[in-house]
Design an enzyme around this catalytic site. Structure first.
Site, PDB file in Angstrom:
ATOM      1  N   HIS A   1      19.542 -64.311 -19.997  1.00  0.00           N
ATOM      2  CA  HIS A   1      18.095 -65.354 -19.728  1.00  0.00           C
ATOM      3  C   HIS A   1      17.142 -64.689 -18.999  1.00  0.00           C
ATOM      4  O   HIS A   1      16.911 -65.381 -17.824  1.00  0.00           O
ATOM      5  CB  HIS A   1      18.800 -66.457 -19.145  1.00  0.00           C
ATOM      6  CG  HIS A   1      18.034 -67.747 -19.847  1.00  0.00           C
ATOM      7  ND1 HIS A   1      16.743 -67.889 -18.995  1.00  0.00           N
ATOM      8  CD2 HIS A   1      17.987 -69.005 -20.513  1.00  0.00           C
ATOM      9  CE1 HIS A   1      16.189 -69.260 -19.771  1.00  0.00           C
ATOM     10  NE2 HIS A   1      17.211 -69.539 -20.283  1.00  0.00           N
TER      11      HIS A   1
ATOM     12  N   GLU B   1      14.519 -63.579 -24.213  1.00  0.00           N
ATOM     13  CA  GLU B   1      15.811 -63.606 -23.853  1.00  0.00           C
ATOM     14  C   GLU B   1      16.678 -63.058 -25.025  1.00  0.00           C
ATOM     15  O   GLU B   1      16.648 -63.477 -26.125  1.00  0.00           O
ATOM     16  CB  GLU B   1      16.292 -64.899 -23.357  1.00  0.00           C
ATOM     17  CG  GLU B   1      15.423 -65.744 -22.392  1.00  0.00           C
ATOM     18  CD  GLU B   1      15.782 -67.190 -22.582  1.00  0.00           C
ATOM     19  OE1 GLU B   1      16.762 -67.763 -23.442  1.00  0.00           O
ATOM     20  OE2 GLU B   1      14.932 -68.045 -22.305  1.00  0.00           O
TER      21      GLU B   1
HETATM   22  O1  TA6 Z   1      16.605 -70.527 -23.062  1.00  0.00           O
HETATM   23  C1  TA6 Z   1      15.877 -71.510 -23.045  1.00  0.00           C
HETATM   24  C2  TA6 Z   1      16.553 -72.817 -22.781  1.00  0.00           C
HETATM   25  O2  TA6 Z   1      17.860 -73.032 -23.759  1.00  0.00           O
HETATM   26  C3  TA6 Z   1      15.786 -73.906 -22.835  1.00  0.00           C
HETATM   27  O3  TA6 Z   1      16.155 -74.815 -23.766  1.00  0.00           O
HETATM   28  C4  TA6 Z   1      15.870 -74.305 -21.315  1.00  0.00           C
HETATM   29  O4  TA6 Z   1      16.903 -75.333 -21.315  1.00  0.00           O
HETATM   30  C5  TA6 Z   1      16.089 -73.378 -20.531  1.00  0.00           C
HETATM   31  O5  TA6 Z   1      17.128 -72.631 -21.312  1.00  0.00           O
HETATM   32  C6  TA6 Z   1      16.593 -73.331 -19.182  1.00  0.00           C
HETATM   33  O6  TA6 Z   1      17.819 -73.875 -19.254  1.00  0.00           O
HETATM   34  P1  TA6 Z   1      18.659 -74.377 -17.889  1.00  0.00           P
HETATM   35  O7  TA6 Z   1      19.952 -74.830 -18.130  1.00  0.00           O
HETATM   36  O8  TA6 Z   1      18.757 -72.977 -17.180  1.00  0.00           O
HETATM   37  O9  TA6 Z   1      17.586 -75.198 -17.183  1.00  0.00           O
END
Ligand code: TA6
Length: 272
Positions: free
Chosen positions: A143, A246
């Site tokens: 991520h 990501e």
């Molecule tokens: O990767 C994008 C995502 O899935 C978004 O939907 C948003 O939720 C982001 O990840 C961050 O997620 P988190 O659980 O770290 O707040």
């Protein structure tokens, strides 16, 4: 819990926090290239908001445990202390199943995360081994939060022609843009993208190149103003200075038989 500094030389270094084996800094020529929120929490419970959180064994909401799985909120062991070898600085981190993880997801596994700091480039590789005697399936993703000067001027390539699930507008479409730009909340899951993405608009106008290995899909995310305000561990004014691109295996679940290992990762380089 202190971060592990991985120093190649005076121009290239990274830092990894044992909480989630989260890379929290990547510096080239003393310029920070990774984005970590000023409000990030280091309480050993919540995922660190920024850098490169590791998503495993599930991308997204999960009935069995926390969103994005437990890897990014677990304490990893340092398996290999930072060492300079063949012109790069290398460190490795490990996470194995535990009572806590088995209570959520009853499978045996060993994750090995290797960070390699080269010259104006960095590799983050994840080996996922099934150490049990039954098969399991998972989704996984790196991520990565990239630091940019102005997200409205940033572009991402390598997505044209891909099927994309737009989580903001809740629709599936085919990407028709050579260069994806961000001008509002963006949360898009691209399937089977190019192996290579270029992200422009980095610090000092630099361009990131991301080369993926066994991570066929790519998620592009920027929370924009409203969502930024809703996140306590993210500054209201920070969304213009980051973009998540990501690398993941998320569009389908990956099956792993006993004693099998799935090796995946990314190489990120930076150039003018
Ligand atoms: O990767 C994008 C995502 O899935 C978004 O939907 C948003 O939720 C982001 O990840 C961050 O997620 P988190 O659980 O770290 O707040």
């Amino acid at each position: 819990m202190s971060t592990v500094r991985i120093v190649r030389d005076a121009q290239n270094e990274a830092q990894v926090h044992p909480h989630g084996a989260t890379l929290t800094s990547w510096k080239v020529d003393n310029q920070e290239l990774s984005f970590v929120s000023k409000n990030a929490v280091y309480d050993g419970k919540k995922a660190i908001r920024g850098g490169i959180p590791i998503v495993f064994p599930n991308f997204g909401p999960w009935d069995l445990g926390p969103q994005h799985g437990f890897a990014r909120t677990s304490l990893w062991k340092v398996a290999k202390e930072p060492t300079v070898e063949s012109g790069s600085a290398v460190a490795a981190f490990e996470l194995e199943d535990s009572e806590q993880t088995r209570a959520m997801w009853n499978n045996r596994f060993k994750l090995t995360y290797t960070v390699i700091v080269g010259d104006h480039q960095m590799e983050t590789n994840l080996d996922i081994k099934n150490t049990g005697d039954t098969s399991f399936d998972f989704t996984t993703l790196l991520h990565t939060y990239f630091r940019v000067e102005d997200v409205t001027k940033t572009t991402v390539d390598g997505l044209k022609g891909c099927k994309v699930f737009d989580k903001v507008h809740k629709e599936t479409r085919t990407e028709d843009r050579d260069l994806v730009k961000i001008s509002s909340e963006t949360d898009a899951v691209y399937e089977t993208t190019s192996q290579v993405h270029h992200i422009t608009g980095g610090p000092n106008g630099k361009t990131f190149t991301v080369t993926k290995k066994n991570l066929p899909d790519t998620v592009v995310w920027n929370p924009w103003a409203e969502k930024a305000k809703a996140m306590s561990d993210f500054g209201d004014d920070e969304y213009p200075y980051m973009i998540c691109v990501e690398a993941g295996h998320v569009a389908s679940r990956c099956k792993l038989d006993p004693q099998q290992t799935y090796s995946c990762g990314q190489t990120i380089s930076i150039k003018d």
